[in-house]
Write a protein that holds these residues in place. Sequence first.
Motif, PDB file in Angstrom:
ATOM      1  N   ALA A 186       0.915  -1.133   0.088  1.00 31.92           N
ATOM      2  CA  ALA A 186       0.099   0.112  -0.276  1.00 31.92           C
ATOM      3  C   ALA A 186       0.784   1.110   0.007  1.00 31.92           C
ATOM      4  CB  ALA A 186      -1.026  -0.042   1.101  1.00 31.92           C
ATOM      5  N   SER A 187       2.145   1.196  -0.094  1.00 32.38           N
ATOM      6  CA  SER A 187       2.910   2.369  -0.426  1.00 32.38           C
ATOM      7  C   SER A 187       2.953   2.790  -1.853  1.00 32.38           C
ATOM      8  CB  SER A 187       4.458   2.152  -0.020  1.00 32.38           C
ATOM      9  OG  SER A 187       5.111   1.075  -0.608  1.00 32.38           O
ATOM     10  N   THR A 188       3.720   4.114  -2.284  1.00 32.37           N
ATOM     11  CA  THR A 188       3.413   4.214  -3.679  1.00 32.37           C
ATOM     12  C   THR A 188       4.902   4.651  -4.024  1.00 32.37           C
ATOM     13  OG1 THR A 188       1.316   4.973  -3.604  1.00 32.37           O
ATOM     14  CG2 THR A 188       2.802   5.971  -5.351  1.00 32.37           C
ATOM     15  N   GLU A 189       5.637   4.505  -4.929  1.00 28.92           N
ATOM     16  CA  GLU A 189       6.900   4.842  -5.503  1.00 28.92           C
ATOM     17  C   GLU A 189       6.648   5.588  -6.823  1.00 28.92           C
ATOM     18  OE1 GLU A 189      10.200   2.201  -3.561  1.00 28.92           O
ATOM     19  OE2 GLU A 189       9.503   1.536  -5.627  1.00 28.92           O
ATOM     20  N   VAL A 190       7.546   6.934  -6.764  1.00 29.10           N
ATOM     21  CA  VAL A 190       7.624   7.606  -8.140  1.00 29.10           C
ATOM     22  C   VAL A 190       9.138   7.420  -8.831  1.00 29.10           C
ATOM     23  CG1 VAL A 190       7.882   9.874  -9.026  1.00 29.10           C
ATOM     24  CG2 VAL A 190       5.832   9.289  -7.643  1.00 29.10           C
ATOM     25  N   TYR A 191       9.201   7.218  -9.791  1.00 30.15           N
ATOM     26  CA  TYR A 191      10.672   7.117 -10.347  1.00 30.15           C
ATOM     27  C   TYR A 191      10.837   8.184 -11.434  1.00 30.15           C
ATOM     28  CZ  TYR A 191       9.055   2.483  -8.670  1.00 30.15           C
ATOM     29  OH  TYR A 191       8.479   1.533  -8.000  1.00 30.15           O
ATOM     30  N   SER A 192      11.888   8.862 -11.203  1.00 30.32           N
ATOM     31  CA  SER A 192      12.417   9.935 -12.091  1.00 30.32           C
ATOM     32  C   SER A 192      13.627   9.776 -12.735  1.00 30.32           C
ATOM     33  CB  SER A 192      12.292  11.347 -11.085  1.00 30.32           C
ATOM     34  OG  SER A 192      13.315  11.142 -10.377  1.00 30.32           O
ATOM     35  N   CYS A 193      13.901  10.344 -13.817  1.00 37.90           N
ATOM     36  CA  CYS A 193      15.107  10.476 -14.631  1.00 37.90           C
ATOM     37  C   CYS A 193      15.521  11.832 -15.009  1.00 37.90           C
ATOM     38  CB  CYS A 193      15.184   9.427 -15.636  1.00 37.90           C
ATOM     39  SG  CYS A 193      14.351   9.670 -17.231  1.00 37.90           S
ATOM     40  N   GLY A 194      16.789  12.022 -15.078  1.00 35.88           N
ATOM     41  CA  GLY A 194      17.059  13.432 -15.427  1.00 35.88           C
ATOM     42  C   GLY A 194      18.241  13.771 -16.251  1.00 35.88           C
ATOM     43  N   ALA A 195      18.524  14.946 -16.791  1.00 32.36           N
ATOM     44  CA  ALA A 195      19.498  15.179 -17.562  1.00 32.36           C
ATOM     45  C   ALA A 195      20.986  15.094 -16.929  1.00 32.36           C
ATOM     46  CB  ALA A 195      19.307  16.954 -18.265  1.00 32.36           C
ATOM     47  N   ASP A 196      20.767  14.911 -15.607  1.00 32.50           N
ATOM     48  CA  ASP A 196      22.145  14.763 -14.910  1.00 32.50           C
ATOM     49  C   ASP A 196      22.590  13.001 -15.188  1.00 32.50           C
ATOM     50  OD1 ASP A 196      20.006  13.536 -13.356  1.00 32.50           O
ATOM     51  OD2 ASP A 196      20.495  14.799 -11.530  1.00 32.50           O
ATOM     52  N   GLY A 197      21.747  12.369 -15.854  1.00 35.78           N
ATOM     53  CA  GLY A 197      22.025  10.894 -15.947  1.00 35.78           C
ATOM     54  C   GLY A 197      21.766  10.119 -14.913  1.00 35.78           C
ATOM     55  N   MET A 198      20.904  10.873 -13.733  1.00 34.22           N
ATOM     56  CA  MET A 198      20.431   9.817 -12.573  1.00 34.22           C
ATOM     57  C   MET A 198      19.037   9.406 -12.641  1.00 34.22           C
ATOM     58  SD  MET A 198      23.232   9.558 -10.606  1.00 34.22           S
ATOM     59  CE  MET A 198      22.529   8.917  -9.218  1.00 34.22           C
ATOM     60  N   VAL A 199      18.792   8.286 -12.109  1.00 29.72           N
ATOM     61  CA  VAL A 199      17.453   7.736 -11.832  1.00 29.72           C
ATOM     62  C   VAL A 199      17.186   7.473 -10.421  1.00 29.72           C
ATOM     63  CG1 VAL A 199      15.976   5.924 -12.342  1.00 29.72           C
ATOM     64  CG2 VAL A 199      17.728   6.284 -13.968  1.00 29.72           C
ATOM     65  N   ARG A 200      16.089   8.216 -10.052  1.00 30.19           N
ATOM     66  CA  ARG A 200      15.752   8.165  -8.525  1.00 30.19           C
ATOM     67  C   ARG A 200      14.479   7.835  -8.122  1.00 30.19           C
ATOM     68  NH1 ARG A 200      19.498  11.267  -5.856  1.00 30.19           N
ATOM     69  NH2 ARG A 200      21.149  12.475  -6.774  1.00 30.19           N
ATOM     70  N   GLY A 221       7.531  -8.454  -7.698  1.00 28.50           N
ATOM     71  CA  GLY A 221       8.128  -7.178  -7.526  1.00 28.50           C
ATOM     72  C   GLY A 221       8.110  -6.001  -8.534  1.00 28.50           C
ATOM     73  N   VAL A 222       8.883  -5.371  -8.761  1.00 29.45           N
ATOM     74  CA  VAL A 222       8.968  -4.184  -9.641  1.00 29.45           C
ATOM     75  C   VAL A 222      10.205  -4.150 -10.517  1.00 29.45           C
ATOM     76  CG1 VAL A 222       8.846  -1.438  -9.784  1.00 29.45           C
ATOM     77  CG2 VAL A 222       7.575  -2.717  -7.697  1.00 29.45           C
ATOM     78  N   VAL A 223       9.804  -3.773 -11.827  1.00 30.47           N
ATOM     79  CA  VAL A 223      10.859  -3.725 -12.978  1.00 30.47           C
ATOM     80  C   VAL A 223      10.880  -2.445 -13.285  1.00 30.47           C
ATOM     81  CG1 VAL A 223      11.728  -4.459 -15.103  1.00 30.47           C
ATOM     82  CG2 VAL A 223      10.672  -6.175 -13.503  1.00 30.47           C
ATOM     83  N   LEU A 224      12.270  -1.752 -13.493  1.00 29.05           N
ATOM     84  CA  LEU A 224      12.246  -0.300 -13.797  1.00 29.05           C
ATOM     85  C   LEU A 224      13.455  -0.278 -14.873  1.00 29.05           C
ATOM     86  CD1 LEU A 224      12.122   2.569 -13.195  1.00 29.05           C
ATOM     87  CD2 LEU A 224      13.891   2.448 -11.319  1.00 29.05           C
ATOM     88  N   SER A 225      13.178   0.571 -15.922  1.00 25.72           N
ATOM     89  CA  SER A 225      14.227   0.572 -16.909  1.00 25.72           C
ATOM     90  C   SER A 225      14.211   2.104 -17.656  1.00 25.72           C
ATOM     91  CB  SER A 225      13.733  -0.186 -18.346  1.00 25.72           C
ATOM     92  OG  SER A 225      14.534   0.065 -19.217  1.00 25.72           O
ATOM     93  N   ALA A 226      15.479   2.599 -17.936  1.00 27.52           N
ATOM     94  CA  ALA A 226      15.879   3.926 -18.114  1.00 27.52           C
ATOM     95  C   ALA A 226      16.711   3.856 -19.308  1.00 27.52           C
ATOM     96  CB  ALA A 226      16.097   4.795 -17.130  1.00 27.52           C
ATOM     97  N   SER A 227      16.734   4.854 -20.307  1.00 29.62           N
ATOM     98  CA  SER A 227      17.723   5.009 -21.250  1.00 29.62           C
ATOM     99  C   SER A 227      18.381   6.222 -21.448  1.00 29.62           C
ATOM    100  CB  SER A 227      17.153   4.806 -22.726  1.00 29.62           C
ATOM    101  OG  SER A 227      16.004   5.638 -22.882  1.00 29.62           O
ATOM    102  N   ASP A 228      19.482   6.460 -22.084  1.00 27.69           N
ATOM    103  CA  ASP A 228      20.154   7.768 -22.097  1.00 27.69           C
ATOM    104  C   ASP A 228      20.498   7.919 -23.658  1.00 27.69           C
ATOM    105  OD1 ASP A 228      22.708   6.596 -22.967  1.00 27.69           O
ATOM    106  OD2 ASP A 228      23.695   6.875 -21.158  1.00 27.69           O
ATOM    107  N   SER A 229      20.975   9.232 -23.759  1.00 23.88           N
ATOM    108  CA  SER A 229      21.014   9.635 -25.260  1.00 23.88           C
ATOM    109  C   SER A 229      22.195   9.171 -25.819  1.00 23.88           C
ATOM    110  CB  SER A 229      21.490  11.270 -25.185  1.00 23.88           C
ATOM    111  OG  SER A 229      22.581  11.719 -24.383  1.00 23.88           O
ATOM    112  N   SER A 265      25.297   9.415 -20.090  1.00 18.29           N
ATOM    113  CA  SER A 265      25.140  10.779 -20.760  1.00 18.29           C
ATOM    114  C   SER A 265      23.552  11.149 -19.923  1.00 18.29           C
ATOM    115  CB  SER A 265      24.772  11.185 -21.946  1.00 18.29           C
ATOM    116  OG  SER A 265      24.093   9.787 -22.657  1.00 18.29           O
ATOM    117  N   ALA A 266      22.736  12.331 -20.655  1.00 12.76           N
ATOM    118  CA  ALA A 266      21.442  12.580 -20.055  1.00 12.76           C
ATOM    119  C   ALA A 266      20.589  11.616 -20.239  1.00 12.76           C
ATOM    120  CB  ALA A 266      21.014  13.916 -20.530  1.00 12.76           C
TER     121      ALA A 266
END
Length: 227
Positions: free
Chosen positions: A81-95, A132-140, A119-120
């Motif tokens: 019953a918790s919630t998570e938000v996932y963010s990615c940025g131009a700093d190359g980080m995923v939070r 569970g949870v699967v998370l993916s991100a990509s960069d430039s 990169s970003a």
Amino acid sequence: MNFSVDCSFISGSGNTSTSDCLKWLAGRPGEEDFSLVTFGIHHLVAICCVDEDKRNARVVATLRGHVGLVIGLSYEHLEDASTEVYSCGADGMVRVWRREKGKKVFEWAASQALDGMTSACVAISSVSTAKGVVLSASDSSGKVMVWSRMHNRSQFELVHTVTMPPSQTPHVLHLVRLDDNDAISLLIGAVDSKIHVLTCSEPYASPSPFKSCGALTGHDEWVTSLS
């Protein structure tokens, strides 16, 4: 023919460079009297609370951690019953940002920072499965990273990395659950106007066995959004 249209909500986001910088968080059980919207404002992740009648909205939290423009957002409601938000940025980080069960709408905490991009960031996506949870991100640069975390663990672990060639640089990602267990598909919308499809039956193994299943064609220009 007579008909009417009711406006549910109008919102503008500060960061408009991508299609994934604003997300409407579906309501959790017991919280039907309001909704939450998350969006990027420069290097901040904003949480907006919208009343049940959609007439009043206010920013209740700004989450600080990125040192570059917030590019993309995703979220998951978890089994506890918790919630998570996932963010990615131009700093190359995923939070990872977490709101625990029973916490107020403004009570969010930084849970984890994921690095490894060269990169970003340009895209992010997430999906919940039975385990569970699967998370993916990509960069430039074309790098795509996949992390996973089982429900009984607190931290995401890197399980797969692939670098697309320059002619197939990712522009958008979309993770899809394929069955009632843990099989998933990773869709990569690229600058070659194709949607590249990868599948994995066990995303919590390290490394995870992602397999390419080809590409979907039909677009004449870059693939900029997937859902």
